[in-house]
Write a protein that holds these residues in place. Sequence first.
Motif, PDB file in Angstrom:
ATOM      1  N   THR A 405       0.820  -1.131   0.021  1.00 34.07           N
ATOM      2  CA  THR A 405      -0.109   0.152   0.047  1.00 34.07           C
ATOM      3  C   THR A 405       1.067   1.178  -0.140  1.00 34.07           C
ATOM      4  O   THR A 405       1.654   1.488   1.071  1.00 34.07           O
ATOM      5  CB  THR A 405      -0.749  -0.062   1.322  1.00 34.07           C
ATOM      6  N   LEU A 407       1.190   5.622  -1.699  1.00 32.58           N
ATOM      7  CA  LEU A 407       0.767   6.651  -2.089  1.00 32.58           C
ATOM      8  C   LEU A 407       1.188   7.362  -3.528  1.00 32.58           C
ATOM      9  O   LEU A 407       2.354   7.096  -3.651  1.00 32.58           O
ATOM     10  CB  LEU A 407       0.752   7.928  -1.034  1.00 32.58           C
ATOM     11  N   VAL A 424      -7.221  10.261  -0.908  1.00 31.30           N
ATOM     12  CA  VAL A 424      -6.888  10.375   0.401  1.00 31.30           C
ATOM     13  C   VAL A 424      -7.509  11.634   0.565  1.00 31.30           C
ATOM     14  O   VAL A 424      -8.186  12.152   1.569  1.00 31.30           O
ATOM     15  CB  VAL A 424      -5.602  10.125   0.992  1.00 31.30           C
ATOM     16  N   ARG A 430      -4.247   6.448  -2.549  1.00 31.01           N
ATOM     17  CA  ARG A 430      -3.820   5.450  -1.733  1.00 31.01           C
ATOM     18  C   ARG A 430      -4.105   4.154  -2.885  1.00 31.01           C
ATOM     19  O   ARG A 430      -5.133   4.117  -3.104  1.00 31.01           O
ATOM     20  CB  ARG A 430      -4.632   5.168  -0.453  1.00 31.01           C
ATOM     21  N   THR A 432      -2.960   0.061  -3.751  1.00 29.66           N
ATOM     22  CA  THR A 432      -2.429  -1.111  -3.249  1.00 29.66           C
ATOM     23  C   THR A 432      -2.350  -2.296  -4.296  1.00 29.66           C
ATOM     24  O   THR A 432      -3.471  -2.420  -5.023  1.00 29.66           O
ATOM     25  CB  THR A 432      -3.349  -2.026  -2.087  1.00 29.66           C
ATOM     26  N   ALA A 453       0.421   5.430   4.370  1.00 22.62           N
ATOM     27  CA  ALA A 453      -0.670   5.312   3.329  1.00 22.62           C
ATOM     28  C   ALA A 453      -1.514   4.081   3.904  1.00 22.62           C
ATOM     29  O   ALA A 453      -2.698   4.243   3.635  1.00 22.62           O
ATOM     30  CB  ALA A 453       0.403   4.439   2.157  1.00 22.62           C
TER      31      ALA A 453
END
Length: 455
Positions: A405, A407, A424, A430, A432, A453
């Motif tokens: 995860t 940013l 965010v 964010r 993943t 994050a």
Amino acid sequence: MITALFGNRDYLRLFTAQVSALFGTGLTTVALGLLAYELAGADAAAVLGTALTIKMVVYVTVAPLVAAYAGRVPRRSFLVGLNVIRAGVVLALPFIDQIWQIYLLIAMLQTASAAFTPTYQAVIPDILPDEREYTRALSAAQLAATMETLLSPMLAAAALSVISFHWLFVGTAIGFAVSAALVIATRIPSATAAHGSLRERITVGMRIFAATPRLRGLLGMNLVVAAAGSVIMVNTVNYVRDTLGGTQSGVAMLLAANGFGTMLVALSLPRVLDRAGARPVMLTGAATLITGLGAAIALSLANAGDWRWGAAIAVWATVGAGTAAVLTPTGQVLRRSSRPADRPALFAAQFSLSHLAWLITYPIAGWLTTAAGFTTTWLTLAVLAAAGITVAVRMWPRRDPDELTHLHEAGTIDPALLTDAVRVDDRFYRHTHAYVIDAEHRRWPTEAERELAAA
């Protein structure tokens, strides 16, 4: 099971082509050492060390250049042409009578090999996209290399009882010719061409290595393998002939012991890798190699006696076992760390960087042995191996998940790539996913950034 892979006819042809070329190369390994001893006598280690140093220089410099064009030429024709070149070069080796000629022909032979090997390695994951199949293909490849190490010296020993070692080079040429014929019959998918300037294509593999923690750890593993392997590759001939008082067949026997150790480990690795993962297996292999070097140092200090033959066989086999545990998972680690478009460059980078380690250890094994003997040389190599495993443990984190995860700052990445990301705030998304270094991910996120994050 590894045998289930052979239902894929293209993979079967490529695997058989690899085996054919490997067995030819194995015969050359034995013959080259004996040729060096014939021309240089007690200085054979220095000659082999120089020849193998030339090989490493070529490997380090040629592979990245080849990778830059890997997606721009038909890979099947390229691999066939390189096999033909290699066959022609080895056919010239039986006719040389000067040491400098060894160096020239080795440079030519290894230039072709430096282009062939990473190209071949990058083809396999394209033919076997399934992760489990590819993992088993890696074990099959290591097993093939192991069987070559085990059986080629045995075949060489049998052949040497009736023919001169010069004829072993003819066997090598036949192996390359058969390999070329099999590649011709294989359907090889076109490579995904990497974009960017020539400089970017040359350096992308190195950049991925520098930015990926697990690959920085792999660099340390490369040094451990090279430190222990150089003892086998460079010092076996002189140790058998000058210390143990053995014959040409004795050289082949120790090399076969090394291959037997590798085979035992390679046969057991697929299930172990599925259960334990690459990092613990490779670290165990590195520790085994250091143990083998320590045993070799003790053996070099031992008094004369026939028992040393049994001890040497055990040491050479231990080094083979450790080598298999490190090298077999390497392709899996590289595949996990790259996008398909960057894979040829990353395989070429590993090819170059691993051989850069050999470029350090081969001259030590050759020249330092001539000047100071086995004990000093092997102790020096053991220190290098200890430094390598220290780097591996420190650089490759114990917790190393595929997905991270992290940013992304708004405006710095194509919005189409963020369709499954979570906004965010006005500045960051964010995201993943399986994380690798590429055009959109230029550096590895720090632990603090990952925690932020995930918050």
